[in-house]
Design a protein around this motif. Structure first.
Motif, PDB file in Angstrom:
ATOM      1  N   THR A  91       4.686   1.250  51.228  1.00 21.68           N
ATOM      2  CA  THR A  91       5.410   1.026  49.973  1.00 21.68           C
ATOM      3  C   THR A  91       6.880   1.391  50.141  1.00 21.68           C
ATOM      4  OG1 THR A  91       3.378   1.524  48.771  1.00 21.68           O
ATOM      5  CG2 THR A  91       5.411   1.589  47.493  1.00 21.68           C
ATOM      6  N   TYR A 116       0.042   1.320  43.758  1.00 22.81           N
ATOM      7  CA  TYR A 116       0.999   2.400  43.534  1.00 22.81           C
ATOM      8  C   TYR A 116       2.240   1.775  42.916  1.00 22.81           C
ATOM      9  CZ  TYR A 116       4.927   5.338  45.368  1.00 22.81           C
ATOM     10  OH  TYR A 116       6.091   6.031  45.550  1.00 22.81           O
ATOM     11  N   SER A 117       2.934   0.940  43.670  1.00 21.47           N
ATOM     12  CA  SER A 117       4.116   0.256  43.160  1.00 21.47           C
ATOM     13  C   SER A 117       3.994  -1.213  43.548  1.00 21.47           C
ATOM     14  CB  SER A 117       5.369   0.874  43.766  1.00 21.47           C
ATOM     15  OG  SER A 117       6.507   0.179  43.331  1.00 21.47           O
ATOM     16  N   ASP A 122       4.353  -2.446  47.408  1.00 21.82           N
ATOM     17  CA  ASP A 122       3.185  -2.189  48.261  1.00 21.82           C
ATOM     18  C   ASP A 122       2.929  -3.352  49.225  1.00 21.82           C
ATOM     19  OD1 ASP A 122       2.645   0.109  46.734  1.00 21.82           O
ATOM     20  OD2 ASP A 122       1.156  -0.893  45.476  1.00 21.82           O
ATOM     21  N   TYR A 125      14.751   3.166  45.049  1.00 20.44           N
ATOM     22  CA  TYR A 125      13.322   3.175  45.375  1.00 20.44           C
ATOM     23  C   TYR A 125      12.559   4.162  44.507  1.00 20.44           C
ATOM     24  CZ  TYR A 125       8.929   4.075  47.709  1.00 20.44           C
ATOM     25  OH  TYR A 125       7.590   4.246  47.958  1.00 20.44           O
ATOM     26  N   ALA A 136       9.716   2.747  42.156  1.00 20.14           N
ATOM     27  CA  ALA A 136       8.338   3.069  42.553  1.00 20.14           C
ATOM     28  C   ALA A 136       7.688   3.987  41.521  1.00 20.14           C
ATOM     29  CB  ALA A 136       8.322   3.717  43.934  1.00 20.14           C
ATOM     30  N   GLU A 158       6.849   1.992  38.324  1.00 21.39           N
ATOM     31  CA  GLU A 158       5.652   1.168  38.486  1.00 21.39           C
ATOM     32  C   GLU A 158       4.399   2.042  38.600  1.00 21.39           C
ATOM     33  OE1 GLU A 158       6.123  -1.891  41.460  1.00 21.39           O
ATOM     34  OE2 GLU A 158       8.094  -2.446  40.705  1.00 21.39           O
ATOM     35  N   ALA A 159       4.544   3.189  39.268  1.00 19.22           N
ATOM     36  CA  ALA A 159       3.394   4.093  39.386  1.00 19.22           C
ATOM     37  C   ALA A 159       2.963   4.604  38.020  1.00 19.22           C
ATOM     38  CB  ALA A 159       3.745   5.267  40.297  1.00 19.22           C
ATOM     39  N   ASN A 215       0.978   1.749  36.627  1.00 21.38           N
ATOM     40  CA  ASN A 215      -0.271   1.468  37.365  1.00 21.38           C
ATOM     41  C   ASN A 215      -1.294   2.580  37.219  1.00 21.38           C
ATOM     42  OD1 ASN A 215      -0.010  -1.110  38.551  1.00 21.38           O
ATOM     43  ND2 ASN A 215       1.383  -0.320  40.111  1.00 21.38           N
ATOM     44  N   ARG A 226       5.759  12.103  40.121  1.00 15.94           N
ATOM     45  CA  ARG A 226       6.263  10.717  40.145  1.00 15.94           C
ATOM     46  C   ARG A 226       5.925   9.986  38.855  1.00 15.94           C
ATOM     47  NH1 ARG A 226       6.354   8.619  46.438  1.00 15.94           N
ATOM     48  NH2 ARG A 226       6.571  10.678  47.351  1.00 15.94           N
ATOM     49  N   GLY A 253       8.796   8.362  36.519  1.00 17.87           N
ATOM     50  CA  GLY A 253       8.731   6.972  36.093  1.00 17.87           C
ATOM     51  C   GLY A 253       8.662   6.834  34.583  1.00 17.87           C
TER      52      GLY A 253
END
Lengths: 492, 97
Positions: free
Chosen positions: A177, A208-209, A213, A313, A317, A320-321, A324, A363, A367
């Motif tokens: 990722t 994850y992202s 990924d 990043y 990431a 998106e995490a 998700n 994280r 996010g």
């Protein structure tokens, strides 16, 4: 089977000998079962290991070999990172959140491996939900670097990298990722490929992202990377980001050092500054010189916006995490708290707080913050702007050169515990790999030497999107110039 | 630049459906502040071009499948991970809100 010897086998050889009837699938499986039994616990490479299941698979594949089916990976053991779904085999993402989860289906890459004749050889340890650069964020303990057990193997695909380096399997799958295949490959002295985003299906990879990924192969030779890439590549209707166009075989296109003649190599200036360890710099420049002697044309290129890659990043990431991983609520997915008498909201909070580890929580919170009202424009939108600039910088560089040359990390592997209490220090070490993911490019690490303490160093090569074949041909040509890289053995 | 303090961390934790112990909150205050301080370097970037980063990397267009019925999991397979079940239904905790 005296010719089944540690560190002498490749997936390519195994497949050829099995198909040719010289070796049986069972004998190959038993050889690697013995090695896994002997070394995997000490190195903590595996999260799931069942030799009975391996032998059951071997029986099935043996029958297919005898029936002369087309099996490019006949009898090849493949270790799978534990964030890739394997039917009826536990898939935990190295998290308490998914302890005991047995997926009801195979990820597309697993189905492709099985179809090609491979044996799924257990599940490998990794950073929790692939979030980490050292494998110290696994809920099931860190993986040790087989070259020196006081050091990290890199991450997040550390279990796959350490197992391949110790020859517990010839090849493994990882996911990348932000460098999670290339950096551990570099730290463990093996080869690892992050394919172009969209080339290999992500269906069944625990997200994850999603925009970053990518699943890819890890091996002790670029020839094996190509062999696996050919099997893994291709459109998957279950993944809307997988490209439809067919791919010509990369494995059959590998040649000798002649592939370097006239190849324009670009040294990424920003990665060769004072922050790069002396030993790493010396090994990389020696590799470049070797390639130059074979006719490669070398120049410096500048990608100034790479300085934004860590910020961009980690915001993208993490954002998106946070989306998700919202599905892990203790009801639809994942660990459910045993506490009783809770409201729905309390149950979700308690389940998530018990199931996720510290780095994952960090994280998710980063996010959530970056996407929250009032901060979205200042953080997430700016991170996307950074991503666009980085992609544009790469495109410009590929107007000048064919392949970019970079380190995978500013130094070799670091000591266990050295950065685990300082997340920002850990993030800063990812500077050399993140840009590739933000731009969706293919890149790989191939061993190029050792530092004075005996830890491996990897050479990172980066190619334009969909030029995975060019990338592997260049790396393979380099590898022919230093065959010792494939023969290096860690002191087990 | 945003000031990260315990109240903001707890608010974000709430939005993320997490509850933090005191030690975790202290860790988060310290490290989120450092990380956000670091990423503040993006402030000097220009506004992104409209949807430039949303069009998919790699230059391929998004695909849609035909809307056709596909085989799905057998009920027993789908139920295999259920912590509790009643027939072919997942049993979930009683909601007492």
């Amino acid at each position: 089977m005296s010719d089944l010897q540690p560190f002498k086998l490749t997936a390519t050889t195994i497949s050829q000998k099995v198909r040719g009837g010289e070796w049986s699938v069972r004998d190959v499986a038993n050889f690697y079962i013995e090695r896994t039994e002997r070394y995997s616990r000490d190195l903590n490479t595996h999260l799931f290991w069942d030799p009975a299941d391996v032998l059951a698979q071997a029986k099935v594949q043996e029958a297919r070999v005898k029936a002369k089916e087309d099996l490019p990976l006949a009898g090849v053991p493949v270790l799978i990172k534990d964030n890739i779904c394997t039917r009826a085999i536990p898939t935990t993402c190295a998290s308490k959140m998914l302890a005991g989860f047995r997926p009801p289906y195979d990820a597309t890459v697993i189905a492709r491996l099985r179809q090609a004749g491979a044996i799924i050889f257990g599940k490998s340890n990794c950073d929790e939900f692939a979030m980490g650069s050292s494998n110290e964020h696994s809920a099931f303990g860190p993986v040790l670097n087989p070259w020196n057990r006081a050091y990290v193997p890199g991450g997040s695909s550390g279990g796959s990298a350490a197992a391949v380096a110790a020859d517990l399997v010839p090849v493994a799958l990882g996911s990348d990722t932000g460098g999670s295949i290339r950096q551990p490959a570099s730290f463990c002295g093996i080869a690892g490929l992050k394919p172009t985003y969209g080339r290999v299906s992500r269906y069944g990879l625990v997200a994850y992202s999603s925009s970053l990924d990518q699943i890819g192969p890890m091996a002790r030779s670029t020839e094996d990377l190509a062999l696996l890439l050919d099997v893994l590549s291709g459109h998957d209707p279950m993944d809307a980001t997988s490209r439809v166009d067919p791919y010509p075989s990369v494995a059959s296109s590998l040649g000798g050092p002649v592939a370097l003649k006239g190849l324009r190599l670009g040294l990424v200036r920003e990665f060769f500054g004072p922050g790069l360890a002396d030993g790493t710099r010396a090994a990389l420049l020696a590799a470049v010189k070797l390639m130059q002697e074979q006719g490669a044309l070398v120049e410096e290129v500048s990608l100034p916006t790479l300085s934004h890659s860590i910020s961009s990043y980690y915001l993208i990431a993490a954002a998106e995490a946070s989306a998700n991983l919202a599905r892990f609520d203790g009801i639809r997915y994942g660990h459910r708290t045993a506490r009783s008498g809770l409201s729905l909201k309390q149950l979700v909070k308690a389940s998530r707080s018990e199931g996720f580890g510290r780095e994952v929580k960090q994280r998710i919170m980063l996010g959530t913050f970056a996407l929250s009202a009032g901060y979205y424009d200042a953080y997430y939108a700016k991170a996307k702007a950074g991503r666009g600039l980085i992609a544009a910088d790469f495109a410009k560089a590929f107007g000048q050169v064919d392949v970019l040359v970079a380190p995978n990390a500013p130094s070799v592997a670091f000591r266990l515990g050295e950065k685990s209490q300082d997340p920002l220090a850990m993030y800063l070490g990812d500077i050399c790999t993140l840009g590739v993911n933000l731009a969706g490019l293919p890149a790989l690490s191939v061993p190029c030497g050792f530092d004075p303490t005996g830890l491996p160093i990897g050479l990172q090569l980066i190619a334009p999107a969909w030029e995975d074949g060019l990338l592997l041909r260049a790396a393979h040509a380099y590898e022919q110039l230093c065959p010792w890289t494939k023969q290096a053995q860690p002191p087990l | 630049m945003v000031m990260i303090d315990a109240a903001l961390v707890q608010k974000v934790a709430g939005l993320a459906s997490l509850e933090l112990s005191e030690a975790e909150a202290t860790y988060a205050v310290k490290n989120l502040a450092r990380i956000l301080d670091f990423v503040a370097e993006l402030e000097r970037l220009p506004e992104p071009a409209p949807s430039a980063a949303d069009e998919g990397i790699g230059g391929f267009s998004r695909l849609e499948r035909d809307d056709l019925a596909q085989p799905s999991l057998e009920p027993e397979t789908a139920m295999a991970n259920a912590p509790a079940r009643e027939g072919t239904a997942f049993q979930v905790p009683r909601i007492i809100d």
